[in-house]
Design a protein around this motif. Structure first.
Motif, PDB file in Angstrom:
ATOM      1  N   LEU A 158       0.821  -1.210   0.000  1.00 29.44           N
ATOM      2  CA  LEU A 158       0.000   0.000   0.000  1.00 29.44           C
ATOM      3  C   LEU A 158       0.855   1.260   0.000  1.00 29.44           C
ATOM      4  N   GLY A 159       1.924   1.247   0.772  1.00 29.26           N
ATOM      5  CA  GLY A 159       2.832   2.393   0.806  1.00 29.26           C
ATOM      6  C   GLY A 159       3.501   2.632  -0.536  1.00 29.26           C
ATOM      7  N   SER A 160       3.925   1.567  -1.187  1.00 31.41           N
ATOM      8  CA  SER A 160       4.531   1.696  -2.516  1.00 31.41           C
ATOM      9  C   SER A 160       3.540   2.281  -3.507  1.00 31.41           C
ATOM     10  N   PHE A 161       2.304   1.826  -3.436  1.00 26.85           N
ATOM     11  CA  PHE A 161       1.263   2.338  -4.321  1.00 26.85           C
ATOM     12  C   PHE A 161       1.004   3.825  -4.066  1.00 26.85           C
ATOM     13  N   VAL A 162       0.879   4.202  -2.805  1.00 21.63           N
ATOM     14  CA  VAL A 162       0.577   5.598  -2.458  1.00 21.63           C
ATOM     15  C   VAL A 162       1.722   6.522  -2.857  1.00 21.63           C
ATOM     16  N   VAL A 163       2.950   6.153  -2.532  1.00 24.26           N
ATOM     17  CA  VAL A 163       4.090   7.005  -2.883  1.00 24.26           C
ATOM     18  C   VAL A 163       4.243   7.095  -4.396  1.00 24.26           C
ATOM     19  N   GLY A 164       4.078   5.984  -5.091  1.00 23.81           N
ATOM     20  CA  GLY A 164       4.156   6.009  -6.551  1.00 23.81           C
ATOM     21  C   GLY A 164       3.075   6.883  -7.163  1.00 23.81           C
ATOM     22  N   THR A 165       1.880   6.806  -6.621  1.00 25.44           N
ATOM     23  CA  THR A 165       0.776   7.629  -7.122  1.00 25.44           C
ATOM     24  C   THR A 165       1.046   9.109  -6.858  1.00 25.44           C
ATOM     25  N   LEU A 166       1.555   9.428  -5.679  1.00 22.40           N
ATOM     26  CA  LEU A 166       1.898  10.822  -5.379  1.00 22.40           C
ATOM     27  C   LEU A 166       2.978  11.347  -6.316  1.00 22.40           C
ATOM     28  N   LEU A 167       3.986  10.537  -6.578  1.00 22.47           N
ATOM     29  CA  LEU A 167       5.031  10.957  -7.513  1.00 22.47           C
ATOM     30  C   LEU A 167       4.469  11.156  -8.916  1.00 22.47           C
ATOM     31  N   LEU A 168       3.559  10.290  -9.338  1.00 22.59           N
ATOM     32  CA  LEU A 168       2.936  10.448 -10.654  1.00 22.59           C
ATOM     33  C   LEU A 168       2.131  11.740 -10.711  1.00 22.59           C
ATOM     34  N   LEU A 169       1.331  11.983  -9.688  1.00 25.54           N
ATOM     35  CA  LEU A 169       0.527  13.204  -9.671  1.00 25.54           C
ATOM     36  C   LEU A 169       1.407  14.455  -9.645  1.00 25.54           C
ATOM     37  N   LEU A 170       2.490  14.422  -8.895  1.00 24.22           N
ATOM     38  CA  LEU A 170       3.423  15.554  -8.892  1.00 24.22           C
ATOM     39  C   LEU A 170       4.069  15.730 -10.263  1.00 24.22           C
ATOM     40  N   HIS A 171       4.403  14.628 -10.903  1.00 26.28           N
ATOM     41  CA  HIS A 171       4.978  14.707 -12.242  1.00 26.28           C
ATOM     42  C   HIS A 171       3.981  15.299 -13.235  1.00 26.28           C
ATOM     43  N   LEU A 172       2.732  14.919 -13.124  1.00 26.61           N
ATOM     44  CA  LEU A 172       1.716  15.458 -14.022  1.00 26.61           C
ATOM     45  C   LEU A 172       1.471  16.944 -13.753  1.00 26.61           C
ATOM     46  N   HIS A 173       1.628  17.347 -12.500  1.00 30.63           N
ATOM     47  CA  HIS A 173       1.434  18.757 -12.152  1.00 30.63           C
ATOM     48  C   HIS A 173       2.649  19.610 -12.534  1.00 30.63           C
ATOM     49  N   PHE A 174       3.846  19.020 -12.429  1.00 30.88           N
ATOM     50  CA  PHE A 174       5.094  19.698 -12.783  1.00 30.88           C
ATOM     51  C   PHE A 174       5.815  18.867 -13.853  1.00 30.88           C
ATOM     52  N   PRO A 175       5.376  18.945 -15.108  1.00 32.41           N
ATOM     53  CA  PRO A 175       5.913  18.049 -16.148  1.00 32.41           C
ATOM     54  C   PRO A 175       7.275  18.459 -16.709  1.00 32.41           C
TER      55      PRO A 175
END
Length: 102
Positions: A19-36
């Protein structure tokens, strides 16, 4: 060991790790999409390497326990499947990052 002892020894950590891997990965993806601009790309690669290493160690431990603890095979099978559920997510996230890469 009882099932409750296994839950505290291996199952709880493996589920939290998945679950932690999923959450951190999702946060990194969302940050990447926000700051491409690619500033997070290096952090994402390092995170991916660390996550693969940690999840692999836990996977092989659970796989070992699956075959050595015959009376808890169903329990360890479920924990392995929870851990493996992140693999398709990684490929989807990598495809999304690849499509947005400048």
């Amino acid at each position: 060991m009882t099932k409750k002892q296994y839950h505290h020894a291996t199952g709880l950590f493996s589920t939290q790790l998945a679950l932690g891997s999923f959450v951190v990965g999702t946060l990194l993806l969302l940050l990447h999409l926000h700051f491409p601009d690619g500033a997070l790309f290096g952090i994402g690669i390092v995170y991916l390497a660390v996550a693969v290493l940690l999840n692999s160690v836990v996977f092989f431990n659970l796989f070992y326990l699956l075959f050595t603890q015959k009376n808890h095979q169903e329990y360890f099978t479920i924990k392995l499947l929870i851990l493996l559920a992140n693999i398709p997510v990684v490929f989807v996230y990598l495809k999304i990052v690849g499509a947005t890469w400048k």
